[in-house]
Design a protein around this motif. Sequence first.
Motif: not given
Length: 145
Positions: A120-141
């Motif tokens: 669960y902890g491992k997947l939560s860290r993956v999810q946090e990284r994906v969410n950060a990447d999504l925010r970065r992409l939205k900002k670039l767009m």
Amino acid sequence: MRRVKDDLTLDIFEVPVPVVPTPGSGNYASQVSELVGVVLKECPVDRYEIAAQMSRLSGDDVSKHMLDAWSSPGRADHNIPFYRIPLLEEVCQSHAFTDWLVHLRGGRVAYGREALAAEYGKLSRVQERVNADLRRLKKLMGEEK
């Protein structure tokens, strides 16, 4: 007051490393025998019952005398066969061999809920990284919130 270092408690932040055997130190026969003895001693049933359960579950004859030989460091030439170790752990409700072997290879083992919590902890860290990447992409767009 002076703090005393506790050598028995694992440091959860310490990264496990494999044990690197030095020449001549890779014969684990006596350690295996001693570990069999520990598992048998800590088992909630006696050696006769352990032998009976191992025989019943394996379909092979396992005797109390075999258990005695496997647990004797003086009889290292009569070590427990590797294929019997999971059965011994099952009958004795132990993880001693699994933990020992994983320790030698530089790892840690989690069982039951602890294993699920780690995943669960491992997947939560993956999810946090994906969410950060999504925010970065939205900002670039240009779609910032």
